[in-house]
Design a protein around this motif. Structure first.
Motif: not given
Length: 323
Positions: A163-174, A205-212
């Protein structure tokens, strides 16, 4: 001439509650006068420690408040350009959380609007206001480690909450937008250089760049770093030259992560540690913003600098390719 800047906060995110609102409150020439939130109770909770703060139930009401000079924006990443634009059009100076935009080209429009309105608009890179980074820049510039050849860094923390916005691609997370900006911005800040080529790998992961993992070539040196929201907390930056190396031990969250310490090791194997007293870089950021608004002092992190940083983040995403 005004003696202080009257601040409003657009949203009641954690960073506003725990760091920026207190910084405005204790700043030398700033006053927190209004808070807006669309969630019942959140504006009240943020404003509770501070006297005489007006509460607004929607963002437009805060922009219509004529007793506000500047607005701090801690909204989700996807909303930053929209509300920075609206604040400027409403005649308010703006300090917006990073990333101020999701693409470098969007910052061009903000620069044009800033220039047309004559207002200050800036991205909240608080690290550029911490004395340890000013000192690191000075040491490298004066040749304390000789010509810089390589920079290396890491920034990580564990975040599995979907639920955290950092894990939500639609919120610009990653991870890159949240913490990848810091190895980039600090390297560019201390060297004044821009990358000319980038290679990257991303774990999605979860639709966002979890590690780069990033490898960047600058005109005179190379940089490699990794950032992750799926690893135990770590942060460090090291700059390695012909005649020594310089490590910034807690470059991004000094105090919260560890003490601010610079470690300088020369080729003669003598190590010098420089320790910095507890320095609130959020307060320093607000003080610098207030000085620009009230005195016309140059702001250390203008939008042109932000555009360069977002350009590097764009290059990383492009190099890594789609998920």
């Amino acid at each position: 001439m005004a003696e202080f800047v009257r601040w409003g906060i657009l949203g009641a995110a954690k960073i506003a509650r725990e760091w920026v609102a207190p910084a405005i409150h204790i700043s030398d020439r700033g006053r927190l006068v209004a808070v807006a939130s669309r969630t019942p109770g959140k504006a009240e909770a943020l404003a509770a420690p501070y006297p005489d703060v007006r509460l607004h139930g929607d963002y437009e009401a805060l922009l219509a408040d004529t007793d506000i000079d500047a607005v701090y924006i801690p909204l989700p990443n996807r909303d930053h350009v929209e509300w920075t634009t609206k604040c400027l059009e409403a005649g308010k100076h703006v300090l917006c959380e990073k990333p101020i935009a999701l693409r470098a080209g969007e910052i061009d429009d903000l620069i044009a609007l800033r220039d047309r309105t004559g207002l200050l608009a800036a991205e909240a890179f608080m690290v550029t206001h911490h004395p340890q980074w000013a000192r690191a820049r000075a040491l490298i510039a004066e040749g304390a480690i000789g010509p810089l050849r390589h920079a290396q860094g890491a920034f990580s923390f564990m975040l599995r909450d979907e639920a955290n916005i950092r894990n939500r691609p639609e919120q610009g997370g990653g991870a890159l937008r949240d913490i990848g900006v810091y190895p980039s911005v600090t390297t560019r800040f201390v060297t004044g250089a821009e990358p000319v080529a980038v290679k990257a790998e991303i774990d999605w992961d979860m639709g966002i760049d979890a590690t780069a993992r990033v490898w960047a070539r600058f005109p005179e040196f190379h940089l490699d770093f990794y950032v992750s929201m799926r690893m135990a907390g770590r942060q460090v930056m090291t700059f390695h030259g012909d005649d020594g190396w310089l490590t910034v031990r807690a470059g991004f969250n000094p105090g919260a992560y560890d003490d601010a310490v610079l470690e300088l090791r020369a080729s003669d194997r003598v190590t010098v540690l420089e320790r910095f007293p507890r320095s609130d870089h959020y307060k320093s950021q607000i003080d610098a913003f207030n000085a620009t608004v009230l005195d016309g002092a140059p702001f250390p992190c203008p939008l042109e600098f932000s555009r360069g940083n977002q350009r590097m983040i764009d290059m990383i995403y492009e190099a890594a390719g789609p998920a």
